[in-house]
Write an enzyme that holds these catalytic residues in place. Sequence first.
Site, PDB file in Angstrom:
ATOM      1  N   ARG A  76      51.017  47.890  38.694  1.00 10.92           N
ATOM      2  CA  ARG A  76      50.551  47.335  39.916  1.00 10.92           C
ATOM      3  C   ARG A  76      50.078  46.018  39.639  1.00 10.92           C
ATOM      4  O   ARG A  76      50.501  44.900  40.440  1.00 10.92           O
ATOM      5  CB  ARG A  76      49.339  47.942  40.516  1.00 10.92           C
ATOM      6  CG  ARG A  76      49.619  49.211  41.296  1.00 10.92           C
ATOM      7  CD  ARG A  76      48.436  49.699  42.108  1.00 10.92           C
ATOM      8  NE  ARG A  76      47.057  49.966  41.153  1.00 10.92           N
ATOM      9  CZ  ARG A  76      46.888  51.017  40.529  1.00 10.92           C
ATOM     10  NH1 ARG A  76      47.770  52.071  40.320  1.00 10.92           N
ATOM     11  NH2 ARG A  76      45.878  51.314  39.804  1.00 10.92           N
TER      12      ARG A  76
ATOM     13  N   ARG B  44      42.493  48.090  49.904  1.00  8.97           N
ATOM     14  CA  ARG B  44      42.551  49.421  49.465  1.00  8.97           C
ATOM     15  C   ARG B  44      42.360  50.204  50.537  1.00  8.97           C
ATOM     16  O   ARG B  44      41.736  51.127  50.416  1.00  8.97           O
ATOM     17  CB  ARG B  44      41.710  49.641  48.387  1.00  8.97           C
ATOM     18  CG  ARG B  44      41.956  49.189  46.703  1.00  8.97           C
ATOM     19  CD  ARG B  44      43.190  49.744  46.347  1.00  8.97           C
ATOM     20  NE  ARG B  44      43.451  49.371  45.118  1.00  8.97           N
ATOM     21  CZ  ARG B  44      44.348  48.312  44.899  1.00  8.97           C
ATOM     22  NH1 ARG B  44      44.966  47.690  45.744  1.00  8.97           N
ATOM     23  NH2 ARG B  44      44.673  47.765  43.754  1.00  8.97           N
TER      24      ARG B  44
ATOM     25  N   ASP C 280      52.842  68.169  36.244  1.00  2.00           N
ATOM     26  CA  ASP C 280      53.327  66.795  36.763  1.00  2.00           C
ATOM     27  C   ASP C 280      54.642  67.092  37.355  1.00  2.00           C
ATOM     28  O   ASP C 280      55.610  67.970  37.109  1.00  2.00           O
ATOM     29  CB  ASP C 280      53.485  65.819  35.713  1.00  2.00           C
ATOM     30  CG  ASP C 280      53.310  64.475  36.188  1.00  2.00           C
ATOM     31  OD1 ASP C 280      52.215  63.731  36.031  1.00  2.00           O
ATOM     32  OD2 ASP C 280      54.007  63.915  36.973  1.00  2.00           O
TER      33      ASP C 280
ATOM     34  N   TYR D  98      44.051  53.658  50.419  1.00  4.41           N
ATOM     35  CA  TYR D  98      43.516  54.307  49.374  1.00  4.41           C
ATOM     36  C   TYR D  98      42.069  54.559  49.536  1.00  4.41           C
ATOM     37  O   TYR D  98      41.439  55.855  49.193  1.00  4.41           O
ATOM     38  CB  TYR D  98      44.020  53.489  48.213  1.00  4.41           C
ATOM     39  CG  TYR D  98      43.319  54.020  46.927  1.00  4.41           C
ATOM     40  CD1 TYR D  98      44.347  54.856  46.145  1.00  4.41           C
ATOM     41  CD2 TYR D  98      42.243  53.428  46.289  1.00  4.41           C
ATOM     42  CE1 TYR D  98      43.796  55.283  45.125  1.00  4.41           C
ATOM     43  CE2 TYR D  98      41.858  53.970  45.047  1.00  4.41           C
ATOM     44  CZ  TYR D  98      42.989  54.941  44.347  1.00  4.41           C
ATOM     45  OH  TYR D  98      42.357  55.331  43.032  1.00  4.41           O
TER      46      TYR D  98
ATOM     47  N   PRO E 214      49.101  53.352  32.852  1.00  2.00           N
ATOM     48  CA  PRO E 214      50.580  52.811  33.139  1.00  2.00           C
ATOM     49  C   PRO E 214      50.641  52.395  34.580  1.00  2.00           C
ATOM     50  O   PRO E 214      51.242  51.236  34.885  1.00  2.00           O
ATOM     51  CB  PRO E 214      51.549  54.262  32.846  1.00  2.00           C
ATOM     52  CG  PRO E 214      50.856  54.880  31.776  1.00  2.00           C
ATOM     53  CD  PRO E 214      49.214  54.875  32.021  1.00  2.00           C
TER      54      PRO E 214
END
Length: 246
Positions: free
Chosen positions: A189, A145, A37, A148, A184
Amino acid sequence: MGRLDGKVFVLSAAAQGIGRASALAAAKEGARVIATDVNAEKLKELEGIPGIEIRVLDVLDTEAVNQFAASIDKVDVLFNCAGFVANGTILDTDEKTWDFSFDLNVKSMYRMCRAFIPKMIAQGTGGSIINMSSVASSIKGAPNRSVYGATKAAVIGLTKSMAADFVQHKLRFNCVCPGTVDTPSLRGRINALPDPEQSMKDFVARQKLGRFASAEEIGHLVVYLASDESSFVTGQEFVIDGGWSL
Ligand code: NAD
């Protein structure tokens, strides 16, 4: 006996949400998990868990991805999980947001796959590559979206084309297409919206099962796709959306 005994499982975005749940599930099933990460602090929370090694990796950085891949001796499973949700219609989406979304959600997979596929081919033992898409993609048009959905549709196309290109090397490529998952970033959001309480109800209502998925539920699918139980499965998108797309 674990379902992933003897397998090396590499993934991105392991510090929280679906990536973290998948790393834990894979380790529980006996994999040696190399959890990466960009967030070093959060990633540290996985330190010391049996079967999990942590490595800081920014999947936007081609050089870092190449160096990381060169440092791994063997890999059986690659889970490209990193992604970002940009909110808004195409009219709200400036070029910077468009480019960043494609860089993180799609080009990161290009980087990781180009770095790891030759290694997996050379091993000669096949492998499973799992890419994170979404039901908000070519599967379902979701409001606000725009970029996205475009990136997650691109992930499906990329996954299918790679599946066709490398099938003779026994490399399997599949993608996971969740509905709304309680992570999370989802909470963040929702809390950023003008009426979080109503937005929460609206998000929940999209899933016909009447709730969010847990990250662990997505992790179960990832383990299946990583394992030899899915040995005849390639080039597919796996919808796991509580009935949102019904
Ligand atoms: P999240 O958004 O809560 O966490 C994302 C993780 O990615 C974080 O740990 C972050 O540090 C890491 N990350 C961000 N940029 C990175 C980079 N450049 N390099 C490496 N790591 C980076 O996690 P989530 O909600 O579980 O989402 C994970 C994936 O699942 C994303 O691709 C997302 O689009 C997809 N997805 C999520 C949902 C949902 O409802 N949560 C639904 C469908 C698909």
